[in-house]
Write a protein that holds these residues in place. Structure first.
Motif, PDB file in Angstrom:
ATOM      1  N   ALA A 190     -19.405  60.523  12.556  1.00 19.57           N
ATOM      2  CA  ALA A 190     -20.010  61.718  11.956  1.00 19.57           C
ATOM      3  C   ALA A 190     -19.009  62.443  11.067  1.00 19.57           C
ATOM      4  CB  ALA A 190     -20.528  62.644  13.050  1.00 19.57           C
ATOM      5  N   ARG A 191     -17.777  62.552  11.530  1.00 20.66           N
ATOM      6  CA  ARG A 191     -16.757  63.235  10.722  1.00 20.66           C
ATOM      7  C   ARG A 191     -16.501  62.476   9.422  1.00 20.66           C
ATOM      8  NH1 ARG A 191     -14.539  63.640  15.912  1.00 20.66           N
ATOM      9  NH2 ARG A 191     -13.059  61.947  15.512  1.00 20.66           N
ATOM     10  N   SER A 192     -16.459  61.154   9.504  1.00 23.12           N
ATOM     11  CA  SER A 192     -16.246  60.343   8.299  1.00 23.12           C
ATOM     12  C   SER A 192     -17.404  60.513   7.327  1.00 23.12           C
ATOM     13  CB  SER A 192     -16.092  58.867   8.682  1.00 23.12           C
ATOM     14  OG  SER A 192     -14.956  58.675   9.501  1.00 23.12           O
ATOM     15  N   CYS A 193     -18.613  60.569   7.865  1.00 21.47           N
ATOM     16  CA  CYS A 193     -19.792  60.769   7.027  1.00 21.47           C
ATOM     17  C   CYS A 193     -19.708  62.113   6.317  1.00 21.47           C
ATOM     18  CB  CYS A 193     -21.050  60.681   7.883  1.00 21.47           C
ATOM     19  SG  CYS A 193     -22.590  60.937   6.970  1.00 21.47           S
ATOM     20  N   PHE A 194     -19.325  63.135   7.044  1.00 22.04           N
ATOM     21  CA  PHE A 194     -19.198  64.462   6.446  1.00 22.04           C
ATOM     22  C   PHE A 194     -18.203  64.452   5.285  1.00 22.04           C
ATOM     23  CE2 PHE A 194     -16.928  68.570   6.327  1.00 22.04           C
ATOM     24  CZ  PHE A 194     -17.978  69.383   5.935  1.00 22.04           C
ATOM     25  N   LEU A 195     -17.140  63.667   5.431  1.00 21.73           N
ATOM     26  CA  LEU A 195     -16.105  63.603   4.398  1.00 21.73           C
ATOM     27  C   LEU A 195     -16.468  62.673   3.244  1.00 21.73           C
ATOM     28  CD1 LEU A 195     -12.957  63.551   6.715  1.00 21.73           C
ATOM     29  CD2 LEU A 195     -13.823  65.470   5.361  1.00 21.73           C
ATOM     30  N   GLY A 196     -17.625  62.007   3.337  1.00 23.79           N
ATOM     31  CA  GLY A 196     -18.085  61.197   2.216  1.00 23.79           C
ATOM     32  C   GLY A 196     -18.038  59.703   2.424  1.00 23.79           C
ATOM     33  N   ASP A 197     -17.662  59.244   3.611  1.00 26.69           N
ATOM     34  CA  ASP A 197     -17.605  57.812   3.895  1.00 26.69           C
ATOM     35  C   ASP A 197     -19.004  57.336   4.289  1.00 26.69           C
ATOM     36  OD1 ASP A 197     -17.150  55.249   4.703  1.00 26.69           O
ATOM     37  OD2 ASP A 197     -15.786  55.745   6.354  1.00 26.69           O
ATOM     38  N   LEU A 198     -19.661  56.595   3.408  1.00 29.62           N
ATOM     39  CA  LEU A 198     -21.032  56.165   3.671  1.00 29.62           C
ATOM     40  C   LEU A 198     -21.114  55.152   4.807  1.00 29.62           C
ATOM     41  CD1 LEU A 198     -22.472  55.910   0.049  1.00 29.62           C
ATOM     42  CD2 LEU A 198     -22.555  57.826   1.658  1.00 29.62           C
ATOM     43  N   THR A 199     -20.019  54.437   5.066  1.00 31.52           N
ATOM     44  CA  THR A 199     -19.999  53.544   6.228  1.00 31.52           C
ATOM     45  C   THR A 199     -20.132  54.356   7.507  1.00 31.52           C
ATOM     46  OG1 THR A 199     -18.607  51.948   5.060  1.00 31.52           O
ATOM     47  CG2 THR A 199     -18.665  51.798   7.456  1.00 31.52           C
ATOM     48  N   GLY A 200     -19.477  55.515   7.529  1.00 31.81           N
ATOM     49  CA  GLY A 200     -19.615  56.410   8.670  1.00 31.81           C
ATOM     50  C   GLY A 200     -21.033  56.931   8.799  1.00 31.81           C
ATOM     51  N   CYS A 201     -21.676  57.230   7.668  1.00 30.38           N
ATOM     52  CA  CYS A 201     -23.071  57.687   7.705  1.00 30.38           C
ATOM     53  C   CYS A 201     -23.974  56.599   8.273  1.00 30.38           C
ATOM     54  CB  CYS A 201     -23.539  58.069   6.304  1.00 30.38           C
ATOM     55  SG  CYS A 201     -22.671  59.469   5.557  1.00 30.38           S
ATOM     56  N   ARG A 202     -23.738  55.369   7.841  1.00 30.10           N
ATOM     57  CA  ARG A 202     -24.545  54.250   8.336  1.00 30.10           C
ATOM     58  C   ARG A 202     -24.416  54.129   9.855  1.00 30.10           C
ATOM     59  NH1 ARG A 202     -25.830  48.650   6.406  1.00 30.10           N
ATOM     60  NH2 ARG A 202     -25.022  49.241   4.373  1.00 30.10           N
ATOM     61  N   ALA A 211     -23.370  56.523  12.016  1.00 30.88           N
ATOM     62  CA  ALA A 211     -23.866  57.721  12.695  1.00 30.88           C
ATOM     63  C   ALA A 211     -25.386  57.743  12.777  1.00 30.88           C
ATOM     64  CB  ALA A 211     -23.356  58.969  11.977  1.00 30.88           C
ATOM     65  N   LEU A 212     -26.050  57.089  11.828  1.00 36.03           N
ATOM     66  CA  LEU A 212     -27.514  57.031  11.812  1.00 36.03           C
ATOM     67  C   LEU A 212     -28.052  55.788  12.514  1.00 36.03           C
ATOM     68  CD1 LEU A 212     -27.921  58.240   8.143  1.00 36.03           C
ATOM     69  CD2 LEU A 212     -28.847  59.422  10.149  1.00 36.03           C
ATOM     70  N   ASP A 213     -27.162  55.026  13.146  1.00 37.92           N
ATOM     71  CA  ASP A 213     -27.539  53.832  13.912  1.00 37.92           C
ATOM     72  C   ASP A 213     -28.248  52.799  13.038  1.00 37.92           C
ATOM     73  OD1 ASP A 213     -27.644  52.212  16.132  1.00 37.92           O
ATOM     74  OD2 ASP A 213     -29.498  53.088  16.922  1.00 37.92           O
ATOM     75  N   LEU A 214     -27.623  52.482  11.907  1.00 37.63           N
ATOM     76  CA  LEU A 214     -28.198  51.505  10.983  1.00 37.63           C
ATOM     77  C   LEU A 214     -27.398  50.204  10.943  1.00 37.63           C
ATOM     78  CD1 LEU A 214     -29.076  53.877   8.001  1.00 37.63           C
ATOM     79  CD2 LEU A 214     -30.653  52.877   9.664  1.00 37.63           C
ATOM     80  N   ASP A 215     -26.487  50.018  11.885  1.00 35.65           N
ATOM     81  CA  ASP A 215     -25.642  48.825  11.873  1.00 35.65           C
ATOM     82  C   ASP A 215     -26.271  47.625  12.566  1.00 35.65           C
ATOM     83  OD1 ASP A 215     -23.434  49.799  10.425  1.00 35.65           O
ATOM     84  OD2 ASP A 215     -22.713  50.879  12.183  1.00 35.65           O
ATOM     85  N   ASP A 216     -27.339  47.866  13.337  1.00 36.53           N
ATOM     86  CA  ASP A 216     -28.017  46.780  14.057  1.00 36.53           C
ATOM     87  C   ASP A 216     -27.038  45.975  14.909  1.00 36.53           C
ATOM     88  OD1 ASP A 216     -30.604  47.275  12.838  1.00 36.53           O
ATOM     89  OD2 ASP A 216     -29.750  46.430  11.013  1.00 36.53           O
ATOM     90  N   ALA A 217     -26.149  46.678  15.593  1.00 35.79           N
ATOM     91  CA  ALA A 217     -25.152  46.022  16.440  1.00 35.79           C
ATOM     92  C   ALA A 217     -25.383  46.398  17.899  1.00 35.79           C
ATOM     93  CB  ALA A 217     -23.744  46.436  16.015  1.00 35.79           C
ATOM     94  N   ASP A 218     -25.148  45.432  18.793  1.00 36.35           N
ATOM     95  CA  ASP A 218     -25.321  45.702  20.221  1.00 36.35           C
ATOM     96  C   ASP A 218     -24.322  46.745  20.713  1.00 36.35           C
ATOM     97  OD1 ASP A 218     -27.395  43.888  20.399  1.00 36.35           O
ATOM     98  OD2 ASP A 218     -26.072  42.212  20.919  1.00 36.35           O
ATOM     99  N   ASP A 219     -23.106  46.672  20.205  1.00 38.59           N
ATOM    100  CA  ASP A 219     -22.066  47.620  20.611  1.00 38.59           C
ATOM    101  C   ASP A 219     -21.854  48.681  19.536  1.00 38.59           C
ATOM    102  OD1 ASP A 219     -21.719  46.317  22.988  1.00 38.59           O
ATOM    103  OD2 ASP A 219     -19.951  45.197  22.373  1.00 38.59           O
ATOM    104  N   ALA A 220     -22.951  49.266  19.077  1.00 42.32           N
ATOM    105  CA  ALA A 220     -22.855  50.276  18.023  1.00 42.32           C
ATOM    106  C   ALA A 220     -21.998  51.457  18.456  1.00 42.32           C
ATOM    107  CB  ALA A 220     -24.249  50.758  17.633  1.00 42.32           C
ATOM    108  N   PHE A 221     -21.945  51.710  19.763  1.00 39.07           N
ATOM    109  CA  PHE A 221     -21.167  52.858  20.244  1.00 39.07           C
ATOM    110  C   PHE A 221     -19.681  52.716  19.926  1.00 39.07           C
ATOM    111  CE2 PHE A 221     -21.172  49.897  23.836  1.00 39.07           C
ATOM    112  CZ  PHE A 221     -19.833  49.877  24.207  1.00 39.07           C
TER     113      PHE A 221
END
Length: 320
Positions: A145-157, A159-169
């Motif tokens: 979330a902090r990375s997303c706030f700073l402009g890192d779109l990977t962090g946004c992805r 934080a929004l649970d869009l990675d489709d990974a089992d260990d997204a946490f």
């Protein structure tokens, strides 16, 4: 089969002796009453049409069923099993909100509904919703979330649970400290029991592998996520707004596709562009800072002096 027959009979009973009000593709079956249904439908339809686009035309065959009732009567009413029972003095604004939160459009597939937390509904408080997500983005105890706030779109992805990974946490909480804290805050009572006490104790003492194993034992949806469902809904709205009138149909076209791909398809742009649009909207909704007028400091100082004086004159502070 019996359930379908019962539902059909109940709908037939619900429509008997009723009027059907048509506004756009909306169809509202209602008994005769002073309830301002048409006025509310006129306000609701543009919002519904702009959200669902071409899919909104399906509402012609999916009517609302409303039973308007006298709010002051003591006469016992028959049980209503189809539709909504509404007092006939309900305001146009409240009735409009009722129509918007109960749009009888076909629900999305389970995968999308689970990710979003329910069906797609028209926005009621756009600015307030974005403001709440901004606060969450700033305060969430997550590096993503902090990375997303700073402009890192990977962090946004992430934080929004869009990675489709089992260990997204592992992306939500990439440090050992974050993982331990989220477990201590949310699952202390659950894991601090005989069956898992050993792993729990190792985790709380700094064994990150034990923490990871405990998190893996929790269902994906039960792990506290960096951003709440409101953030996801705003992302869906951004996709539908950018994608035009066919966006909602494209969003639900591939029920087996990854959520990220479906959102990009609905928007008609790449996911990063969509995430950038979403983040721009959230940042723009930053709540206004509370400012203290110049004379506020003097008032505060005056109160401090007054309270201090009261304390010093109290019998507790006088010599006996």
């Amino acid at each position: 089969m019996l359930a379908l027959i019962a539902d059909s009979l109940e709908r037939e009973r619900a429509t008997s002796g009723r009027d059907t009000i048509a506004v756009g593709a909306l169809r509202i079956v209602i008994n005769r009453s002073p309830l301002a249904v048409r006025e509310a439908a006129v306000q609701a339809w543009p919002l519904i049409d702009s959200l669902y686009g071409t899919a909104a035309q399906s509402l012609v065959t999916r009517p609302y069923f409303i039973q308007a009732v006298d709010p002051d009567t003591t006469v016992r009413r028959r049980v209503l099993r189809v539709g909504s029972e509404v007092p006939w003095d309900l305001s146009v604004q409240d009735l409009t909100s009722l129509l918007l939160v109960n749009v009888p459009i076909a629900p999305p597939d389970r995968a999308f509904g689970d990710w979003l937390g329910g069906p797609v509904r028209p926005r009621l408080e756009a600015k307030a919703d974005a403001g709440r997500v901004y606060v969450r983005l700033v305060t969430a105890p997550s590096k993503a979330a902090r990375s997303c706030f700073l402009g890192d779109l990977t962090g946004c992805r992430s934080a929004l649970d869009l990675d489709d990974a089992d260990d997204a946490f592992l992306k939500w909480y990439p440090t050992a400290l974050e993982r331990r804290v989220v477990l201590q805050r949310s699952f202390a009572d659950y894991f601090n029991r005989p069956a898992t006490a050993g792993s729990w104790n190792r985790c709380t003492r700094g064994d990150d592998n034990a923490c990871i194993q405990l998190l893996r034992s929790i269902p994906h949806h039960a792990i506290p996520q960096p951003l709440d469902l409101e953030a996801r809904r705003l992302l869906v709205y951004a996709a539908l707004r950018r994608g035009g009138r066919g966006a909602y149909v494209r969003l639900l076209a591939d029920s087996n596709g990854a959520i990220s791909n479906r959102l990009a398809s609905a928007a008609g742009v790449g996911l990063d562009r969509l995430l950038s649009d979403w983040r721009t909207e959230i940042i723009a909704a930053r709540p206004a800072a509370v400012t203290i007028p110049p004379w506020g400091a003097f008032i505060a100082f005056g109160w401090i002096v007054l309270l201090a004086g009261c304390a010093l004159t109290s019998s507790r502070w006088r010599a006996t």
